[in-house]
Structure formats: structure tokens, C-alpha cells
Design a protein around this motif. Structure first.
Motif, PDB file in Angstrom:
ATOM      1  N   ILE A  55      10.384  -3.779  66.609  1.00 24.53           N
ATOM      2  CA  ILE A  55       8.928  -3.482  67.803  1.00 24.53           C
ATOM      3  C   ILE A  55       9.687  -1.902  68.012  1.00 24.53           C
ATOM      4  N   ASN A  56      11.242  -1.211  67.556  1.00 22.68           N
ATOM      5  CA  ASN A  56      10.523   0.263  67.988  1.00 22.68           C
ATOM      6  C   ASN A  56       9.358   1.040  67.022  1.00 22.68           C
ATOM      7  N   GLY A  57       9.611   0.678  65.595  1.00 23.42           N
ATOM      8  CA  GLY A  57       8.275   0.997  64.170  1.00 23.42           C
ATOM      9  C   GLY A  57       7.405   1.512  64.859  1.00 23.42           C
ATOM     10  N   MET A  58       6.816   0.134  65.567  1.00 21.76           N
ATOM     11  CA  MET A  58       5.429  -0.496  66.264  1.00 21.76           C
ATOM     12  C   MET A  58       5.514   0.309  67.439  1.00 21.76           C
ATOM     13  N   LEU A  59       6.032   0.532  68.377  1.00 23.46           N
ATOM     14  CA  LEU A  59       5.639   1.354  69.949  1.00 23.46           C
ATOM     15  C   LEU A  59       5.660   2.708  69.858  1.00 23.46           C
ATOM     16  N   ARG A  60       6.544   3.404  68.427  1.00 23.30           N
ATOM     17  CA  ARG A  60       6.722   4.435  68.363  1.00 23.30           C
ATOM     18  C   ARG A  60       5.559   5.205  67.754  1.00 23.30           C
ATOM     19  N   SER A  61       4.659   3.829  66.410  1.00 24.03           N
ATOM     20  CA  SER A  61       3.726   4.501  66.273  1.00 24.03           C
ATOM     21  C   SER A  61       2.553   4.660  66.879  1.00 24.03           C
ATOM     22  N   TYR A  68      11.012   0.371  73.098  1.00 30.12           N
ATOM     23  CA  TYR A  68      11.726  -0.730  73.402  1.00 30.12           C
ATOM     24  C   TYR A  68      13.092  -0.321  73.919  1.00 30.12           C
ATOM     25  N   MET A  69      13.484  -0.727  74.960  1.00 27.78           N
ATOM     26  CA  MET A  69      14.898  -0.959  75.463  1.00 27.78           C
ATOM     27  C   MET A  69      15.595  -2.219  75.948  1.00 27.78           C
ATOM     28  N   PRO A  70      16.881  -2.129  74.884  1.00 27.03           N
ATOM     29  CA  PRO A  70      17.750  -3.624  75.124  1.00 27.03           C
ATOM     30  C   PRO A  70      18.044  -3.530  76.596  1.00 27.03           C
ATOM     31  N   PRO A  71      18.223  -4.474  77.132  1.00 28.19           N
ATOM     32  CA  PRO A  71      19.023  -5.130  78.124  1.00 28.19           C
ATOM     33  C   PRO A  71      20.171  -4.064  78.759  1.00 28.19           C
ATOM     34  N   ASP A  72      21.351  -3.313  77.941  1.00 29.13           N
ATOM     35  CA  ASP A  72      21.663  -2.236  78.573  1.00 29.13           C
ATOM     36  C   ASP A  72      21.011  -1.150  78.422  1.00 29.13           C
ATOM     37  N   SER A 128      25.526  11.624  61.765  1.00 27.69           N
ATOM     38  CA  SER A 128      24.172  12.429  61.317  1.00 27.69           C
ATOM     39  C   SER A 128      23.853  11.016  62.510  1.00 27.69           C
ATOM     40  N   ILE A 129      22.767  11.767  63.534  1.00 19.63           N
ATOM     41  CA  ILE A 129      22.077  10.902  64.074  1.00 19.63           C
ATOM     42  C   ILE A 129      20.963  11.265  63.805  1.00 19.63           C
ATOM     43  N   VAL A 130      20.491  12.049  63.011  1.00 16.78           N
ATOM     44  CA  VAL A 130      18.608  11.983  62.279  1.00 16.78           C
ATOM     45  C   VAL A 130      18.664  10.775  61.441  1.00 16.78           C
ATOM     46  N   GLY A 131      17.363  10.857  61.825  1.00 17.21           N
ATOM     47  CA  GLY A 131      16.602   8.549  61.690  1.00 17.21           C
ATOM     48  C   GLY A 131      17.056   7.666  62.431  1.00 17.21           C
ATOM     49  N   THR A 132      17.865   8.082  63.670  1.00 18.40           N
ATOM     50  CA  THR A 132      18.537   7.161  64.432  1.00 18.40           C
ATOM     51  C   THR A 132      17.049   7.096  65.536  1.00 18.40           C
ATOM     52  N   THR A 133      16.960   5.533  66.013  1.00 15.00           N
ATOM     53  CA  THR A 133      16.149   6.124  66.989  1.00 15.00           C
ATOM     54  C   THR A 133      17.011   6.983  68.331  1.00 15.00           C
ATOM     55  N   LEU A 134      16.152   6.531  69.299  1.00 16.59           N
ATOM     56  CA  LEU A 134      15.793   7.711  69.891  1.00 16.59           C
ATOM     57  C   LEU A 134      17.310   7.609  70.863  1.00 16.59           C
TER      58      LEU A 134
END
Length: 424
Positions: A55-61, A68-72, A128-134
Motif C-alpha cells: 500500500i505504501n509503495g502505491m501511495l509513494r509512487s 498510509y498511516m497504521p492506527p498507531d 540502519s534506517i536506509v530503505g525503511t518507510t518514513l
């Protein structure tokens, strides 16, 4: 004629059905791939995490600001816009899979530790946080108040280095004010639910100290990452006697919304200099653009970040499944300018340092992956501008050249105002 119209309608309907059919085929393909990953991947997979990443990949494109923001994360966002939350106090974005700082908030662990706009955050506590989602990176930076955290920073022309911080309850105070050289200086650091009311209180405090007819004020919007659209309209309204502040337009140009100033100019026309820089973004750009277009203020500093899009937060199942942050509109200044990817160009371009190649390469909206393109007319106008940037002298020993020049410009405006009043 009726036969031709019916045939055209049938063709349009057929094309629409074909598009839907292709969409369903692609969804089936996604399901097939997910099933193959579940059954054949070398280790067991976390299915909810896989779907969330898809889902995040779709939106970030789409663009850098849709996600997408999970509930937390959705609950954290609601707390943050109220003006108080736990963490380090940094506004960040994602560039090519790396977390990049837009701006630290004033008087937070990040600002006190010297974190700067344009810094890359590459690791947290050695991981490392390189490659993680925001969202994942932000979640790691937040934690219990009082807990230490080490972030690794990559800064241009420097070796990567670690910065040790302690998480705090971040109560973002959006407004700070003081008197300098006989003028008011108001610093606006963010646009949360308290900004307009805090600004109005600051103006009243300055009037109590300097007199009801203020000689002038500097509105400092530098490194302000933005925030709530309604607050940008409210802040602009503190200095405007009605009229348009900003308009927004979505996919259909007919869906235009106009936001007008309300309440009247609290300063009764006192001269204003607005300071901006490459970290001035979003709601802060709305204010700078509105006051500039309405000829209510002189804008000084460096060209702003260029985020001219509006994100709508759409809760999913009432927030139980989180929410999506979706770019739904562009915003336009009162003269009809879209500043997306171009930014607000100051009336007086003033640098705070001697410019070199790295200083001119500060992160801006147009540098972000998948950033919405500037509208052709705006881009053409921007390219025609000849930039004559004033730099501090080589022997300058002050701490803030832009503010110093802003106060000097304000003094000139105040003198002209007095001369005009005498002439009348």
C-alpha cells in the motif's frame, strides 16, 4: 444523429468497462504474487506487513507526501497537530529511501543538538534506517520520554557522525516574540492548532510594549515546515483586512475553494518584513505568498521550499484501520500563482552565509522523488527571474545577517510611511 450518439455512448461505456477489467486483472495478479511469496519465500513472511508495504509503495509512487498511516501512526499524527507529542522535534521527508530533515522545531532536542535542514538520518541506535518507510523511521525516533537515542547524520562535505539525544515531550510552542532595534520580531515555528491565537497574543504584547501603532515587525518564517491550512489562513488574517488568502483546486478545476481573511488587520497597516528560506514550506509559504501578493509585506531571504500541494487525511473505518494521507489539491496564492516545485521568490534575496555550491543545493520540494511537477506557466515565469542574491560581507561577525537586513528594510519602510503621513 441519435444512432451516432448511441454508438458513441456505447464506445465510451465499453472503454470504461475495459479499464475496470484491466484493474481487476492487476488485482488478481497482486493476489497471485502474494500467494506465491507466502508459499515459496525462503523464510516465513509477515502478511500484514507485506500488504502494508505494498500500500505504501502505491501511495509513494504518486508523490512524496501521500502515505498510509497504521492506527498507531494515525493517533500520533492527531496528537502532533494538537501541539504536543513525544519525540525529538524534527520534520522529515523521504528522499530515495533515505530520511531527510526538512527542519527541526525550535527549542527541541533536535534543534539544540544542531540538526540542520538537509541533513540525512541514516541510522538510529546503530541500526540502519536506509530503505525503511518514513512512518517506520518516525516510529523509531519516538519513544518514552527520558530515553536516550543516538541518530547518525550524513551531512554534505562532512563524514557521517553520531548525535546523542534524549527523547522529550515535545510541546511545540508555535510563537516566540521579542523587541529588537525598536521593532517587533515574531518567530513562527509551525502551524498547529495554537498558532493563530498565539500570534494574536504576541501582537497584543508588542502593542503593549511599543504602543498600539506598531512601528513595524519582522515575521520570521524561516525553517518553518508548515502544518494546518486553516492556521495559515488565520495567521494571514491577523495582518489583512479581509480578501483572499489562498485558493485550492483539485483534479477538476471547477472544484475551487477560496479561503478569505477574517477579523481585520490587528496592526492597522504597520510595515511587515517576512523572512523565508529553503526550509519555509507548505502553510508557511501560503502566508508569505498571501502577504506578498496582497502587497501587505515585503518578503526577504531565500526562495522557499516549494510545497504547493494539500494533503487530506482520510480515516479508514473511522481510524480503526489507520488512515491515508492523500494529495488532493494544489494551492494558489491570491494572484493565482502555484508555487509547487518553484517556491516563493523573495522581493529581496538575501543569504545568511557566503554562498558556495553546497549552500545553493539545499533540499527543496523539486528534489524529492515523484514530486508533483510545477505548472508550466509558473515554471516559465520562475526561469525568467534574474537572481541577484545579497551575501554577508566577508568580515561580517554578526549571528543573523538575514534578520539584520530585514530590520534595516523595516526601518526604511517605516521612514517612508512617516514621510507619506506628513505629506498628507
Amino acid at each position: 444523429m441519435l444512432v451516432a450518439a448511441a454508438a458513441a455512448g456505447a464506445l465510451a461505456f465499453s472503454a470504461e468497462e475495459s479499464d475496470k477489467s484491466e484493474t481487476f486483472r492487476q488485482l488478481e495478479l497482486f493476489g497471485d504474487i502474494l500467494a506465491r511469496v507466502q508459499s515459496d519465500y525462503v523464510t516465513e513472511t509477515d502478511d500484514p506487513e507485506l500488504i502494508e508495504n505494498a500500500i505504501n509503495g502505491m501511495l509513494r509512487s504518486l508523490d512524496p507526501h501521500s502515505s498510509y498511516m497504521p492506527p498507531d501512526a494515525f493517533r500520533d499524527m492527531q496528537v502532533q497537530t494538537s501541539g504536543e507529542y513525544g519525540g525529538l522535534g524534527i520534520e522529515v521527508t523521504l528522499e530515495s529511501g533515505v530520511v531527510k530533515v526538512v527542519a527541526p522545531f525550535d527549542d527541541t532536542p533536535a534543534s539544540r543538538a544542531g540538526v540542520e535542514p538537509g541533513d540525512y538520518l541514516t541510522a538510529i541506535d546503530g541500526e540502519s534506517i536506509v530503505g525503511t518507510t518514513l512512518d517506520e523511521a518516525v516510529e523509531q525516533m519516538r519513544g518514552q520520554v527520558g530515553e536516550p537515542i543516538t541518530i547518525t547524520i550524513a551531512r554534505e562535505n562532512e563524514d557521517p557522525f553520531d548525535v546523542e539525544l534524549v527523547r522529550e515531550t515535545i510541546e511545540v510552542k508555535p510563537i516566540a516574540w521579542r523587541v529588537e532595534d525598536g521593532f517587533g520580531v515574531i518567530r513562527v515555528s509551525t502551524f498547529n492548532e495554537k498558532t493563530t491565537d498565539s500570534l494574536a497574543a504576541a501582537v497584543k504584547s508588542l502593542q503593549a510594549e511599543l504602543g498600539p501603532n506598531l512601528p513595524g515587525l519582522v515575521l520570521d518564517l524561516r525553517s518553518n515546515p508548515g502544518g494546518l491550512l486553516d492556521e495559515a489562513v488565520g495567521v494571514s488574517g491577523v495582518f489583512l483586512n479581509g480578501g483572499e488568502v489562498v485558493s485550492t483546486r483539485g483534479r477538476d478545476p471547477r472544484d475551487t475553494e477560496r479561503y478569505n481573511a477574517d477579523g481585520g488587520d490587528m496592526t492597522d497597516g504597520s510595515p511587515i518584513v517576512v523572512l523565508i528560506d529553503s526550509g519555509t514550506a507548505s502553510a508557511a509559504e501560503i502566508v508569505a505568498g498571501a502577504l506578498q501578493d496582497r502587497e501587505r509585506a515585503t518578503v526577504a531571504g531565500m526562495t522557499s521550499f516549494g510545497k504547493g500541494s494539500v494533503q487530506t487525511v482520510i480515516p479508514l473505518r473511522g481510524g480503526r484501520d489507520g488512515a491515508i494521507r492523500l494529495t488532493t489539491q494544489r494551492y494558489y496564492t491570491p494572484s493565482g500563482r502555484s508555487i509547487q516545485a518553484t517556491g516563493i521568490v523573495p522581493d529581496h534575496e538575501i543569504a545568511n552565509e557566503i554562498l558556495d555550491e553546497s549552500a545553493l543545493k539545499r533540499l527543496r520540494e523539486s528534489d524529492l522523488p515523484n514530486a508533483l511537477k510545477a505548472e508550466l506557466e509558473s515554471m516559465a515565469e520562475n526561469e525568467e527571474i534574474e537572481h541577484d542574491i545579497e551575501e554577508p560581507p566577508a568580515d561580517y561577525e554578526g549571528e543573523d545577517f538575514q534578520l539584520q537586513r530585514g530590520l534595516e528594510i523595516l526601518a526604511e519602510l517605516n521612514a517612508s510611511r512617516k514621510t507619506a503621513a506628513v505629506a498628507q
